[in-house]
Design a protein around this motif. Structure first.
Motif, short mmCIF file in Angstrom:
data_model
loop_
_atom_site.label_atom_id
_atom_site.label_comp_id
_atom_site.label_asym_id
_atom_site.label_seq_id
_atom_site.Cartn_x
_atom_site.Cartn_y
_atom_site.Cartn_z
N ALA A 147 0.83 -1.21 0.00
CA ALA A 147 0.00 0.00 0.00
C ALA A 147 0.86 1.25 0.00
O ALA A 147 0.56 2.23 -0.70
CB ALA A 147 -0.92 0.00 1.22
N THR A 148 1.95 1.23 0.76
CA THR A 148 2.86 2.38 0.80
C THR A 148 3.48 2.63 -0.57
O THR A 148 3.56 3.78 -1.04
CB THR A 148 3.97 2.14 1.84
OG1 THR A 148 3.37 1.98 3.14
CG2 THR A 148 4.94 3.31 1.88
N ALA B 113 4.03 14.52 -3.39
CA ALA B 113 5.47 14.42 -3.60
C ALA B 113 5.90 15.36 -4.71
O ALA B 113 5.16 15.65 -5.63
CB ALA B 113 5.83 12.97 -3.98
N GLY B 114 7.14 15.81 -4.60
CA GLY B 114 7.68 16.67 -5.64
C GLY B 114 7.05 18.03 -5.62
O GLY B 114 6.91 18.66 -6.63
N ALA C 126 3.76 5.74 -5.49
CA ALA C 126 3.76 5.79 -6.95
C ALA C 126 2.73 6.77 -7.47
O ALA C 126 2.91 7.37 -8.54
CB ALA C 126 3.49 4.39 -7.50
N ARG C 127 1.65 6.97 -6.72
CA ARG C 127 0.63 7.96 -7.10
C ARG C 127 0.99 9.36 -6.61
O ARG C 127 0.20 10.27 -6.76
CB ARG C 127 -0.72 7.53 -6.51
CG ARG C 127 -1.25 6.21 -7.06
CD ARG C 127 -2.53 5.80 -6.39
NE ARG C 127 -3.57 6.81 -6.52
CZ ARG C 127 -4.77 6.74 -5.97
NH1 ARG C 127 -5.07 5.69 -5.21
NH2 ARG C 127 -5.66 7.69 -6.14
N ALA D 22 -0.27 10.25 2.36
CA ALA D 22 -0.91 8.95 2.57
C ALA D 22 0.13 7.83 2.66
O ALA D 22 -0.01 6.90 3.46
CB ALA D 22 -1.90 8.65 1.45
N ALA D 23 1.18 7.93 1.85
CA ALA D 23 2.22 6.90 1.87
C ALA D 23 2.96 6.90 3.21
O ALA D 23 3.22 5.83 3.79
CB ALA D 23 3.21 7.13 0.73
N VAL D 24 3.30 8.07 3.71
CA VAL D 24 3.99 8.16 5.00
C VAL D 24 3.07 7.67 6.12
O VAL D 24 3.51 6.97 7.05
CB VAL D 24 4.44 9.61 5.27
CG1 VAL D 24 4.98 9.75 6.69
CG2 VAL D 24 5.51 10.02 4.26
N PHE D 25 1.81 8.02 6.05
CA PHE D 25 0.84 7.56 7.04
C PHE D 25 0.76 6.04 7.07
O PHE D 25 0.84 5.40 8.13
CB PHE D 25 -0.52 8.16 6.72
CG PHE D 25 -1.68 7.60 7.50
CD1 PHE D 25 -1.68 7.62 8.89
CD2 PHE D 25 -2.77 7.05 6.84
CE1 PHE D 25 -2.75 7.11 9.62
CE2 PHE D 25 -3.84 6.55 7.55
CZ PHE D 25 -3.83 6.57 8.94
N CYS D 26 0.64 5.44 5.90
CA CYS D 26 0.54 3.98 5.81
C CYS D 26 1.81 3.31 6.33
O CYS D 26 1.75 2.34 7.09
CB CYS D 26 0.28 3.58 4.35
SG CYS D 26 -0.15 1.85 4.14
N ALA D 27 2.97 3.85 5.95
CA ALA D 27 4.24 3.28 6.41
C ALA D 27 4.39 3.42 7.92
O ALA D 27 4.86 2.49 8.59
CB ALA D 27 5.40 3.98 5.69
#
Length: 210
Positions: free
Chosen positions: A75-76, A209-210, A81-82, A87-92
């Motif tokens: 999921a991370t 990101a970016g 990738a999106r 959300a990625a940091v939260f999931c990780a």
């Protein structure tokens, strides 16, 4: 995007977790008797239904540590990738923090599991790791999906998430892998960690990101 849960939720959950940990640690007699009484009820029920017990042994492992870590990692990666950094940091964060915290609690509290359960487990019991994992995963899905869904979608998602977390917790008690208080502790741990992680990430991580 991550929904903003009420801050009172994790604070109340943390207070309840600590309030439960104290009698668990001190083997408070009324709580101990309640745990044993409920577990014996499930033992009698399971002894008469070996087919159900076999099915639950398989189903309960959907929330084991390795599937939880793999799902969290995938999921991370997908969220990164999106380019949804928040959300990625939260999931990780949740994926790493939840197993570490329930593992630490196992080490600190040394609460034994029921004897002669329907599954063989050697680690300590409070809180239930499977239950913590399931409830945390369910909460992550709800908080990530909430801003993107209409009312009906939110209702379906929340209902499914609650059902999943409750089901996994009940399998742990039914299999005599945990006392009921271990399962309650697992739910409370997730209700503490996941909303706090959401708050921390929302405050400190850019949305994209970016």
């Amino acid at each position: 995007m991550i929904a903003r849960p009420p801050l009172l939720l994790p604070l109340l959950a943390l207070a309840a977790f600590l309030a439960l940990a104290v009698p668990v640690l001190t083997d408070w007699a009324p709580l101990d008797r309640a745990d044993h009484a409920l577990s014996e009820t499930f033992r009698e029920y399971g002894d008469q239904r070996p087919g159900l017990v076999s099915a639950l042994r398989i189903l309960t492992d959907v929330a084991a540590t390795i599937p939880f870590l793999v799902a969290g990692l995938l999921a991370t990666i997908l969220l990164a990738a999106r380019r949804d950094r928040r959300a990625a940091v939260f999931c990780a964060t949740v994926t790493v923090t939840v197993p570490v915290l329930w593992g630490l609690a196992h080490w600190l509290l040394h609460n034994p599991r029921p004897l002669d359960g329907f599954v063989t487990v050697s680690s300590n019991g409070f809180p239930s790791g499977h239950t913590s994992n399931a409830a945390a995963a369910a909460l992550v899905v709800v908080l990530l999906a909430w801003p993107r869904l209409a009312r009906t979608g939110r209702l379906v998602t929340v209902t499914a998430a609650i059902a999943f977390a409750v089901f996994v917790g009940l399998t742990r008690v039914a299999l005599l892998a945990h006392w009921p208080t271990d399962v309650l502790g697992g739910w409370l741990l997730a209700l503490t960690v996941v909303p706090l992680a959401a708050y921390a990430v929302r405050e400190r991580t850019p949305a994209r990101a970016g």
